[in-house]
Enzyme design. Structure first.
Site, short mmCIF file in Angstrom:
data_model
loop_
_atom_site.label_atom_id
_atom_site.label_comp_id
_atom_site.label_asym_id
_atom_site.label_seq_id
_atom_site.Cartn_x
_atom_site.Cartn_y
_atom_site.Cartn_z
N GLY A 70 0.74 -1.17 0.07
CA GLY A 70 -0.06 0.02 -0.07
C GLY A 70 0.87 1.23 -0.09
O GLY A 70 0.36 2.17 0.47
N ASN A 124 1.24 3.35 -2.74
CA ASN A 124 0.59 4.17 -3.50
C ASN A 124 -0.77 4.52 -2.55
O ASN A 124 -0.84 5.66 -2.66
CB ASN A 124 0.13 3.49 -4.72
CG ASN A 124 1.26 3.42 -5.76
OD1 ASN A 124 1.43 4.59 -6.53
ND2 ASN A 124 1.83 2.44 -6.14
N LEU A 129 -4.71 -7.38 -6.43
CA LEU A 129 -4.37 -8.30 -7.66
C LEU A 129 -5.43 -9.28 -7.97
O LEU A 129 -5.29 -10.18 -8.84
CB LEU A 129 -3.13 -9.10 -6.86
CG LEU A 129 -1.93 -8.41 -6.37
CD1 LEU A 129 -1.18 -9.26 -5.83
CD2 LEU A 129 -1.21 -8.00 -7.88
N ASN A 175 -6.18 2.73 -12.77
CA ASN A 175 -5.17 1.92 -12.05
C ASN A 175 -3.92 2.29 -12.37
O ASN A 175 -3.67 3.20 -13.23
CB ASN A 175 -5.17 0.40 -12.84
CG ASN A 175 -4.11 -0.51 -12.47
OD1 ASN A 175 -3.82 -0.79 -11.07
ND2 ASN A 175 -3.51 -1.40 -13.14
N HIS A 220 0.15 1.46 -13.18
CA HIS A 220 0.96 0.30 -13.66
C HIS A 220 2.43 0.61 -13.71
O HIS A 220 2.79 1.80 -14.42
CB HIS A 220 0.60 -0.24 -15.04
CG HIS A 220 1.36 -1.27 -15.56
ND1 HIS A 220 1.09 -2.52 -15.07
CD2 HIS A 220 2.36 -1.54 -16.39
CE1 HIS A 220 1.79 -3.47 -15.71
NE2 HIS A 220 2.73 -2.68 -16.50
N ASP A 228 -4.46 -3.74 -18.44
CA ASP A 228 -3.54 -2.47 -18.76
C ASP A 228 -3.76 -2.04 -19.98
O ASP A 228 -2.85 -1.14 -20.77
CB ASP A 228 -2.09 -3.00 -18.68
CG ASP A 228 -1.72 -3.67 -17.25
OD1 ASP A 228 -2.35 -3.04 -16.15
OD2 ASP A 228 -1.00 -4.33 -17.36
N GLU A 275 5.30 6.93 -9.58
CA GLU A 275 4.03 6.56 -9.15
C GLU A 275 3.50 7.17 -8.14
O GLU A 275 2.31 7.54 -8.12
CB GLU A 275 4.08 4.93 -8.46
CG GLU A 275 4.45 4.00 -9.64
CD GLU A 275 4.37 2.62 -9.14
OE1 GLU A 275 3.61 2.09 -8.31
OE2 GLU A 275 5.16 1.83 -9.56
C1 GRF Z 1 2.92 -0.78 -7.74
O1 GRF Z 1 4.06 -0.99 -8.36
C2 GRF Z 1 1.67 -0.33 -8.83
O2 GRF Z 1 2.33 0.44 -9.77
C3 GRF Z 1 1.23 -1.88 -9.07
O3 GRF Z 1 1.29 -2.67 -7.86
C4 GRF Z 1 2.16 -2.01 -6.89
C5 GRF Z 1 1.62 -1.64 -5.86
O4 GRF Z 1 2.45 -1.27 -4.51
N1 GRF Z 1 -0.18 -1.71 -9.69
P1 GRF Z 1 1.94 -0.69 -3.47
O5 GRF Z 1 1.10 -1.79 -2.77
O6 GRF Z 1 1.09 0.58 -3.71
O7 GRF Z 1 3.25 -0.34 -2.51
#
Ligand code: GRF
Length: 213
Positions: A24, A26, A103, A120, A122, A163, A193
């Site tokens: 988490g 992000n 996921l 999303n 990526h 994607d 990100e």
């Molecule tokens: C990130 O690399 C994002 O780009 C991908 O999944 C990962 C999630 O990481 N979709 P986090 O759980 O936000 O650390």
């Protein structure tokens, strides 16, 4: 002239649910942007995880955001799992969905109920290095194996193909000669990100809620 408080209090916010499965970081970037006052039209109404042990849940709880866990293995089929997700999202009246390391596959019913309201992020410059099976370190391994000089991150709308939804924002990040998949992953998170995800969400929320001003 300063804006009066009652006017500010009246501004309705977009109710956003964040779907996670892991660490988490992000999600944390989004919560930090909100705490800094950069997401004025966003209200995080739920953090939903497909895993009970996702650290992202702790990050949400620390901010007092409601959480729920919906695990695929607790449901008989992809369809009943999707009903479980929808029920949690509808309970909190989510208007917008942010996938942040979620996921599980988002099904057709969710895509139609939240049409053009799911984003999303990526960790590559899509359309390169995307698609089924391209997640986590595999993305960065493929970028390094191909000898790329640049990689980065992409925020996109979610549709039925992995994607492939409309690209909303991208940021390039330099690949260094001594990069490992892990070091590249970290640099892309830090330099791309965690910046472009809050930015994009803030812009979309302004657009969507704009008519409410
Ligand atoms: C990130 O690399 C994002 O780009 C991908 O999944 C990962 C999630 O990481 N979709 P986090 O759980 O936000 O650390």
């Amino acid at each position: 002239m300063s804006v009066s408080r009652p006017y500010l209090l009246k501004m309705r916010k977009l109710r956003v649910a964040v779907l996670v499965s892991g660490g988490g970081t992000n999600l944390q970037a989004l919560l930090d942007a909100e705490a800094r006052g950069e997401l004025n039209r966003v209200e995080f109404c739920l953090v939903l995880s497909s895993r009970a042990d996702a650290y992202a849940l702790e990050r949400a709880k620390a901010r007092g955001i409601p959480t729920s866990v919906v695990r695929r293995k607790d449901y008989e089929s992809p369809e009943t799992f999707e009903s479980g997700l929808i029920s949690e999202l509808e309970k909190v009246k989510a208007e917008f969905i942010v996938l942040a390391g979620f996921l599980a596959k988002v099904g057709e019913r969710i895509l139609s109920l939240w049409h053009n309201r799911i984003i999303n992020i990526h960790p590559s410059l899509l359309p390169a290095y995307g698609g089924q099976g391209m997640y986590g370190l595999r993305v960065h391994e493929a970028v390094l194996a191909a000898g790329e000089s640049w990689s980065g991150a992409t925020v996109h709308l979610v549709n039925q193909d992995y994607d492939q939804g409309r690209i909303l924002k991208q940021k390039r990040v330099r690949v260094m000669p001594d990069d490992t998949p892990e070091s590249l992953q970290q640099r892309i998170m830090r330099e791309a990100e965690w910046q472009i995800y809050p930015e994009t969400l803030g812009e979309l929320a302004e657009q969507i809620m704009g008519e409410d001003k």
